[in-house]
Design a protein around this motif. Structure first.
Motif, PDB file in Angstrom:
ATOM      1  N   GLU A   1       0.848  -1.190   0.000  1.00 49.94           N
ATOM      2  CA  GLU A   1       0.000   0.000   0.000  1.00 49.94           C
ATOM      3  C   GLU A   1       0.883   1.238   0.000  1.00 49.94           C
ATOM      4  N   PHE A   2       0.629   2.136  -0.962  1.00 45.03           N
ATOM      5  CA  PHE A   2       1.373   3.390  -1.080  1.00 45.03           C
ATOM      6  C   PHE A   2       0.414   4.542  -0.784  1.00 45.03           C
ATOM      7  N   THR A   3       0.843   5.501   0.030  1.00 45.70           N
ATOM      8  CA  THR A   3      -0.036   6.601   0.408  1.00 45.70           C
ATOM      9  C   THR A   3       0.593   7.957   0.082  1.00 45.70           C
ATOM     10  N   GLY A   4      -0.256   8.959   0.004  1.00 45.09           N
ATOM     11  CA  GLY A   4       0.194  10.340  -0.204  1.00 45.09           C
ATOM     12  C   GLY A   4       0.124  11.143   1.078  1.00 45.09           C
ATOM     13  N   THR A   5       0.483  10.531   2.196  1.00 41.99           N
ATOM     14  CA  THR A   5       0.367  11.174   3.515  1.00 41.99           C
ATOM     15  C   THR A   5       1.152  12.468   3.597  1.00 41.99           C
TER      16      THR A   5
END
Length: 280
Positions: free
Chosen positions: A165-169
């Protein structure tokens, strides 16, 4: 088109349309292209540049001093523009993202990463045009084909079909967004043009919190190993920027790290990305 060896580090791509000199920057990643102006290249020269790009993962063009329109024209040769709606674009140029010094505390790229992995279809290619560069502010790139190829056969087999899972946090926090975008992508990614497999990973925690169907606690040890493995010194090129540089890299097989060591000095670059497809 033929390729003639000039030295162990330099090749000359020759065609009816002219000569493109390609000089290796390291033994593992990167090449400098010289002997031409990007505003004047013909189709044969562009074909030679494309060949060098896929071979070396990232390219450096010194002393180009491209205008905004010239940068756009060169980038357009590579495909459709990628637009990241999370970040403010340049007035009247929605495909151009101006990069400036926000201060070290707000630097979201001071870690090894691929661009925009939180998107379902991350950019295929990133181009940066240097406009006003301070002393410092180097950028490093790491060859992720080599990162994958140097894994053990057992770990490669374990990672087959695994997604993270890749996020744009970080960007969501920087721009005060309520929603944090996220996407699932394979950790072993096959390049759609070269057919080679690259390690596709990011910083554990705020960029890559976990593997699919696993908890963050379960995921953390292997994520950390892969992240540290991805940027070993023998697969890295470090670029010292100069005004007028145009640097481009393959966002499907190359991680990068932007060093913030220039305090409050001005650092002005323009970024244009080329749209990619869903990682597989």
């Amino acid at each position: 088109m033929t390729v003639a060896a000039v030295s162990s580090q330099t090749e000359t791509e020759k065609s009816m349309g002219g000569v493109v000199q390609v000089t290796a920057l390291t033994g593992s990643i990167g090449a400098a292209i010289s002997g031409l102006r990007l505003t004047d290249i013909n189709d044969d020269q562009f074909s030679a540049i494309r060949t060098a790009f896929h071979k070396n993962c990232m390219l450096v063009f010194r002393d180009q001093f491209l205008s905004v329109d010239e940068h756009i024209a060169f980038a357009a040769r590579w495909g459709e523009f990628g637009i990241n709606k999370m970040s403010p674009q340049l007035d009247d140029y929605p495909m151009v993202l101006p990069l400036s010094n926000r201060g070290k505390s707000k630097a979201v790229t001071e870690n090894w990463h691929y661009d925009s992995t939180f998107m379902a279809e991350p950019p295929a290619i990133t181009t940066l045009s240097a406009r006003d560069i301070p002393v410092g502010g180097d950028t490093m790139w790491s060859n992720q084909y080599l990162a994958y190829e140097t894994l053990s056969p057992g770990l490669k087999a374990m990672l087959a079909g695994v997604r993270a899972e890749f996020t744009g946090t970080r960007l969501a926090k920087l721009y005060g967004l309520d929603h944090v975008p996220r996407s699932l992508h394979p950790v072993a990614r096959t390049h759609p043009e070269t057919g080679r497999v690259a390690l596709y990973i990011g910083k554990p925690g705020d960029t890559v919190p976990k593997f699919e169907n696993m908890t963050p606690t379960e995921s953390e040890p292997l994520l950390r190993f892969l992240y540290e493995h991805s940027a070993q010194p023998d697969r890295i090129y470090r670029h010292q920027w100069r005004n007028g540089d145009l640097v481009m890299w393959d966002n499907r097989c190359t991680m990068h790290y932007a060093v913030h060591d220039y305090g409050n000095e001005t650092r002005d670059l323009h970024r244009i990305t080329i749209a990619g497809d869903r990682p597989r």
